[in-house]
Design a protein around this motif. Structure first.
Motif, PDB file in Angstrom:
ATOM      1  N   ILE A 304      -6.204   0.512   1.612  1.00 57.81           N
ATOM      2  CA  ILE A 304      -6.089  -0.732   0.767  1.00 57.81           C
ATOM      3  C   ILE A 304      -4.757  -0.803   0.103  1.00 57.81           C
ATOM      4  O   ILE A 304      -4.246  -2.046  -0.005  1.00 57.81           O
ATOM      5  CB  ILE A 304      -7.279  -0.646  -0.108  1.00 57.81           C
ATOM      6  N   CYS A 305      -4.174   0.500  -0.216  1.00 58.39           N
ATOM      7  CA  CYS A 305      -2.747   0.483  -0.753  1.00 58.39           C
ATOM      8  C   CYS A 305      -1.800  -0.176   0.061  1.00 58.39           C
ATOM      9  O   CYS A 305      -0.882  -0.896  -0.122  1.00 58.39           O
ATOM     10  CB  CYS A 305      -2.410   1.807  -1.273  1.00 58.39           C
ATOM     11  N   THR A 306      -1.983   0.094   1.241  1.00 55.64           N
ATOM     12  CA  THR A 306      -1.148  -0.314   2.342  1.00 55.64           C
ATOM     13  C   THR A 306      -1.307  -1.858   2.359  1.00 55.64           C
ATOM     14  O   THR A 306      -0.373  -2.579   2.563  1.00 55.64           O
ATOM     15  CB  THR A 306      -1.229   0.558   3.745  1.00 55.64           C
ATOM     16  N   LEU A 307      -2.382  -2.288   2.624  1.00 54.38           N
ATOM     17  CA  LEU A 307      -2.623  -3.754   2.763  1.00 54.38           C
ATOM     18  C   LEU A 307      -2.305  -4.436   1.528  1.00 54.38           C
ATOM     19  O   LEU A 307      -1.637  -5.717   1.618  1.00 54.38           O
ATOM     20  CB  LEU A 307      -4.039  -3.929   3.010  1.00 54.38           C
ATOM     21  N   LEU A 308      -2.416  -3.853   0.405  1.00 53.81           N
ATOM     22  CA  LEU A 308      -1.908  -4.700  -0.781  1.00 53.81           C
ATOM     23  C   LEU A 308      -0.317  -4.593  -0.869  1.00 53.81           C
ATOM     24  O   LEU A 308       0.040  -5.466  -1.432  1.00 53.81           O
ATOM     25  CB  LEU A 308      -2.358  -3.769  -2.229  1.00 53.81           C
ATOM     26  N   PHE A 309       0.630  -3.596  -0.602  1.00 54.07           N
ATOM     27  CA  PHE A 309       1.711  -3.375  -0.711  1.00 54.07           C
ATOM     28  C   PHE A 309       2.524  -3.783   0.532  1.00 54.07           C
ATOM     29  O   PHE A 309       3.846  -4.215   0.186  1.00 54.07           O
ATOM     30  CB  PHE A 309       2.019  -2.137  -1.310  1.00 54.07           C
ATOM     31  N   LEU A 310       2.040  -4.014   1.580  1.00 51.86           N
ATOM     32  CA  LEU A 310       2.684  -4.507   2.715  1.00 51.86           C
ATOM     33  C   LEU A 310       3.638  -5.793   2.528  1.00 51.86           C
ATOM     34  O   LEU A 310       4.694  -5.757   3.154  1.00 51.86           O
ATOM     35  CB  LEU A 310       1.399  -4.528   3.987  1.00 51.86           C
ATOM     36  N   PRO A 311       2.960  -6.497   1.874  1.00 50.12           N
ATOM     37  CA  PRO A 311       3.775  -7.943   1.925  1.00 50.12           C
ATOM     38  C   PRO A 311       4.977  -7.648   0.962  1.00 50.12           C
ATOM     39  O   PRO A 311       5.743  -8.826   0.776  1.00 50.12           O
ATOM     40  CB  PRO A 311       2.782  -9.145   1.187  1.00 50.12           C
TER      41      PRO A 311
END
Length: 557
Positions: A304-311
């Motif tokens: 979830i952290c990766t998906l949140l911060f990827l953009p």
């Protein structure tokens, strides 16, 4: 229970942890060996795609079995200028996803697989002892490492399975009282920083859960705060490794810290807001399996952290630039500018195949620099330009310094755990470096002939100059072929190189023969001989070294 009983329990826990860490190290080292050269090529193929970077980071971490190792490699590659901050950020995010596989492996210990684990260790040891093939040995050692992981976990589980009800009550009561989320976060950070492995901390937490030791009384998501804290603690390794590195390398380590810190803050707020998250979601998904619940949370948290911060990768890059400003260049301005500098980052030695891939690529750059030096010297000869003498000397001094640094790095790399093919490559690189330095020295010889050409007022006809240019064009073509052969290990190019080198040998003989004929006919000045014959001889020797370099790839098989 007496004092010795407590000591025995403590020693079992520490011994189990030691076996676990030894197994992790063995698994990581031998998985890296089996991936021979793949880690460097994967990391070196990073693109501007965020998703591709995450995928590469996750894949490399699954192979290396350590997000810390992946991050340190990334810091080293950024420090060497091979990777941009944008690329490194995506890979670091992917590394956090890839490391979650360890928690799932550890959660398997809840099943009765002790006998299987011991069998894996024994099979792996015998494979390593009796096989003569490097690949089979590495597979065996990797299996032994995997077996040791489960053996270590079994030891810790047995030590935590207190048979004395009174002792169990004391220990269980002590852990149930630790319910402050921020204290649990701090414990996760501190213990991970101490053992330098978030995987080890997750393993301990899962083992405790398997033994029935409930942190915080089982309420309020207590155990998950330790998992979150371990993600912050694992940043210490990368931060320490970035000390003394370039500003960009420090920024990569800072990005790793910021990513995990922001993720920890978000999830801490989330868990504080939804205190029944664990019981409502994870317990219902995996009833009766607390170890699987923890592994699932670990994956959920990092994904979830990766998906949140990827953009927001560019935001992380900008933040790191603010936190780590560029150094002032005042002191460096007083030093003479260097045309060529190589940065052999010792952080990469933690993954020998990555370090070898890096130095191999740097050798290619050194080769190009030496050939450029020869090019400058040759064209200066054609123009009777003696002003390049000092520049050629400076470039050769730089080549000599880089050569010394390369050799020192290769010696350190030789001391690492390597497969036979890597040892052969290192051995061949010693000869390659010598050939490259010789090309630079031949360029210096050319400047001496230029001085005689100018000072002695020698005259060469347009026909002779054209013949020299034709010969040199073939040398440049030979260099292009050998460079592809060396960097891409393209054996098909060796035949082309040999044919062209034969043509250059024939050109030297023809040019010398034609010169002697002109002398006999009185068409050429006798004083031209030493300059002309030595020049074509040196050019032909340069072609020899270029060909030797191309054929160096044959030593790697």
């Amino acid at each position: 229970m007496g004092v010795m009983d407590y000591v025995e329990i403590a020693m079992k826990i520490l011994g189990g942890l030691g076996a676990f860490l030894l197994g992790m190290n063995g698994l990581s080292e031998n998985m890296t060996k089996l991936a021979h050269g793949k880690l460097y090529s994967m990391l070196n193929k990073t693109s501007k795609s965020r998703v591709a970077g995450v995928g590469i980071g996750a894949a490399v971490t699954m192979i290396a079995q350590s997000s810390s190792l992946t991050t340190i490699m990334v810091v080293g590659l950024v420090n060497a200028g091979i990777m941009t901050l944008f690329q490194s950020t995506a890979i670091i995010m992917g590394a956090n996803v890839g490391t979650t596989i360890t928690a799932w492996v550890v959660s398997l210990n809840s099943f009765d697989i002790t006998t299987f684990a011991l069998s894996l260790t024994a099979i792996g040891v015998f494979m390593g002892m009796f096989s003569h093939k490097e690949k089979v040995k590495s597979i065996g050692h990797a299996l032994s490492g995997l077996g040791l992981i489960f053996v270590g976990l079994t030891f810790m589980s047995e030590a935590m399975d207190f048979s004395d009800p009174e002792l169990y009550g004391i220990v269980s009561g002590a852990f149930s009282k630790i319910s402050n989320p921020f204290l649990l976060l701090l414990i996760g950070v501190a213990v991970t920083a101490l053992v330098q492995s978030s995987s080890a901390v997750t393993a301990i937490v899962i083992t405790m859960a398997s033994a029935g030791l409930v942190i915080g009384g089982g309420a309020g998501n207590a155990v998950y705060y330790i998992v979150i804290g371990s993600n912050i603690g694992t940043c210490v390794t990368a931060l320490l490794s970035s000390l003394g590195a370039s500003p960009n390398a420090k920024r990569a380590a800072v990005i790793h810290f910021l990513f995990n810190l922001f993720g920890a803050v978000i999830f801490t707020v989330f868990l504080l807001s939804w205190r029944g998250f664990g019981e409502t979601v994870l317990v219902r998904m995996f009833p009766g399996h607390p170890e699987t619940q923890i592994a699932m949370f670990h994956t959920f948290f990092n994904l979830i952290c990766t998906l949140l911060f990827l953009p927001f990768i560019n935001v992380f890059v900008k933040l790191s630039n603010l936190l780590v400003p560029d150094k002032k260049q005042s002191s460096e301005a007083e030093e003479p500018a260097r045309e060529y500098v190589v940065d052999l980052d010792e952080r990469l030695l933690r993954s020998p195949s990555v370090a070898l891939g890096h130095i191999y690529g740097e050798t290619g750059k050194m080769y190009a620099y030496a050939m450029d030096t020869l090019d400058i010297a040759f064209h200066a000869f054609l123009k009777k330009d003696t002003s390049v003498k000092e520049r050629i000397l400076q470039r050769n001094a730089e080549l000599s310094q880089v050569n010394r640094n390369m050799i020192a790095y290769l010696v350190k790399l030789s001391a690492c755990s390597l497969v036979m093919e890597e040892e052969k490559t290192i051995s061949s690189l010693h000869y390659v470096l010598n050939d490259i330095v010789r090309v630079g020295e031949l360029a210096d010889n050319v400047t001496k002939y230029t001085a005689h050409y100018q000072n002695d007022q020698l005259v060469f006809s347009e026909e002779v100059i054209a013949s020299l240019e034709e010969m040199y064009q073939k040398i440049q073509a030979l260099y292009a072929i050998s460079s592809v052969a060396f960097l891409e290990k393209d054996f098909a190019k060796l035949e082309e190189a040999d044919k062209l080198e034969d043509e250059i040998d024939k050109d030297r003989r023809r040019l010398v023969s034609d010169h002697i004929e002109r002398l006999n006919e009185g068409k050429c000045q006798p004083q031209n001989s030493s300059v002309f014959i030595n020049l074509v001889g040196n050019l032909e020797r340069a072609a020899d070294h270029i060909t030797y370099l191309a054929h160096s790839i044959e030593q790697n098989v």
